[in-house]
Design an enzyme around this catalytic site. Structure first.
Site, PDB file in Angstrom:
ATOM      1  CE  LYS A  94      -4.553   0.804   0.301  1.00 23.34           C
ATOM      2  NZ  LYS A  94      -5.616   0.001  -0.319  1.00 23.34           N
ATOM      3  N   GLY A 194     -24.391   3.739   2.877  1.00 20.74           N
ATOM      4  CA  GLY A 194     -23.439   4.207   1.881  1.00 20.74           C
ATOM      5  C   GLY A 194     -23.794   3.674   0.510  1.00 20.74           C
ATOM      6  N   GLY A 196     -22.724   5.015  -2.529  1.00 20.05           N
ATOM      7  CA  GLY A 196     -21.859   5.710  -3.470  1.00 20.05           C
ATOM      8  C   GLY A 196     -21.392   4.800  -4.575  1.00 20.05           C
ATOM      9  N   GLY A 199     -21.939   1.015  -3.355  1.00 18.17           N
ATOM     10  CA  GLY A 199     -23.253   0.758  -2.792  1.00 18.17           C
ATOM     11  C   GLY A 199     -24.391   0.814  -3.792  1.00 18.17           C
TER      12      GLY A 199
END
Length: 366
Positions: A94, A194, A196, A199
């Site tokens: 990451k 959620g 967005g 979702g």
């Protein structure tokens, strides 16, 4: 070393985490700085036992540089487990870029970041995350061929939210199979916090399967997009109201992390938790609290792996149907976790960790 405000930070805490704590064990951590563009970044490689580390780039205004390093360490470790459980030949990595992307993100900064990723020679493959988007990856890719999440026009797969939602739906089907003996959500009441990028796709899968859906979101426009398409869909005032909704069968956290905590778990009416949000458990003890209440938890990093499956496929010349077939296996993987949890007498989150750790350990021995 100072944080972004000039205040001193305890560098020794980061080193102690890296070399001595259970949260450490990372192979490599790279601190990157390009003064000309203002780039300050951290690239953390947790493991390359299964293959090149794969994970997104988070662009975020951290309170301190120490916080940024800590986040990179935690997120990269999580990617090792996610990639292992997804059956990918990739380890976990990451990157975080420190700063407000609305204020400091420039083409020059992204190009400088791309050069740092390229300097790792393929040990780390990057992609989108919070604060970075497909257009940003197109820029990074100009300096680094180990970049995924690019636009279709530039040889990439584009938005990964479609397969992320599909994978969560498969995890939800597996949860229904395990708990109720039927993989269909028909007639079940599902609450989504959620709606967005991921979702709103999940809503479509559930409605097509015959579920009753209740939604909530802090952004009015996200709710409006759903209600305009589906005027009869129910809307909860907020997440607190949603998790207390009468008759709720499944709760799907698809927004911020930490949704399952000491306040929410005691009042949760659902019998299943399965959502797209990362890091849903606010602390390790929450998984036991869920189990004690008889609530089945589908580990987040297992069911939301459709996105990373998509960007990994991009490295081989993206094929949507091939990626979708791999994401469909999240159904079987989730069932295997529930079976392992039952056999070992542990919560599903612990079972998932054991399976992932076993695959990584076996790879190291080869």
């Amino acid at each position: 070393m100072t944080d972004v405000t000039g205040a001193p930070v305890a560098t020794v805490d980061v080193l102690n985490t890296l070399f001595h704590s259970e949260q450490g064990g990372h192979e490599q951590v790279v601190l990157c700085q390009d003064r000309a563009s203002g780039l300050k970044a951290v690239i953390a490689l947790h493991s390359t036992a299964l293959g090149p580390a794969l994970g997104g780039t988070r662009f975020y205004p951290y309170a301190s540089e120490q916080d940024a390093v800590a986040d990179a360490l935690n997120l990269s470790r999580g990617m090792s487990y996610k990639n292992a459980m997804a059956g990918l030949d990739h380890g976990g990595g990451k990157a975080v870029i420190i700063g407000d992307p609305e204020l400091i993100k420039t083409e020059e900064l992204l190009l400088a970041y791309g050069r740092f990723v390229a300097s790792l020679g393929g040990r780390y493959v990057t992609a989108c995350d919070v604060g970075t988007y497909v257009a940003d990856m197109d820029v990074v890719a100009r300096e680094c061929r180990w970049t995924t999440g690019r636009s279709p026009e530039n040889g990439g797969a584009g938005d990964s939210s479609v397969l992320t939602a599909f994978g969560v739906f498969q995890g939800m089907r597996a949860s229904a199979q395990h708990l109720w003996g039927d993989p269909s959500l028909r007639g079940r009441k599902v609450g989504i916090a959620g709606v967005g990028k991921v979702g709103h796709h999940l809503v479509e899968h559930l409605l097509q399967d015959g579920a009753s859906v209740v939604i909530t979101d802090v952004r009015d426009e996200s709710v409006r997009r759903i209600t305009e398409r589906h005027p009869g869909i129910a809307v909860a005032a907020d997440t607190d109201a949603l998790i207390r909704a009468e008759g709720l069968d499944v709760y799907a956290p698809c927004a911020l992390g930490g949704a399952l905590n000491d306040d929410s778990v005691p009042v949760l009416t659902a019998k299943v938790v399965c959502g797209a949000a990362n890091n849903q458990l606010s602390h390790p003890g929450v998984e036991k609290d869920l189990a004690d209440r008889g609530i089945l938890y589908a580990p987040d990093y297992v069911v939301n792996a459709g996105g990373v499956i998509q960007v990994a496929d991009e490295l081989h010349g993206f094929d949507f149907e091939r990626s979708k077939a791999k994401a469909a296996k999240i159904f079987d993987t989730t069932l295997s976790i529930f079976a392992r949890a039952k056999d070992d007498g542990i919560p599903p989150a612990a079972a998932a960790d054991r399976i992932a750790e076993q695959r990584i350990s076996e790879a190291r021995l080869r």
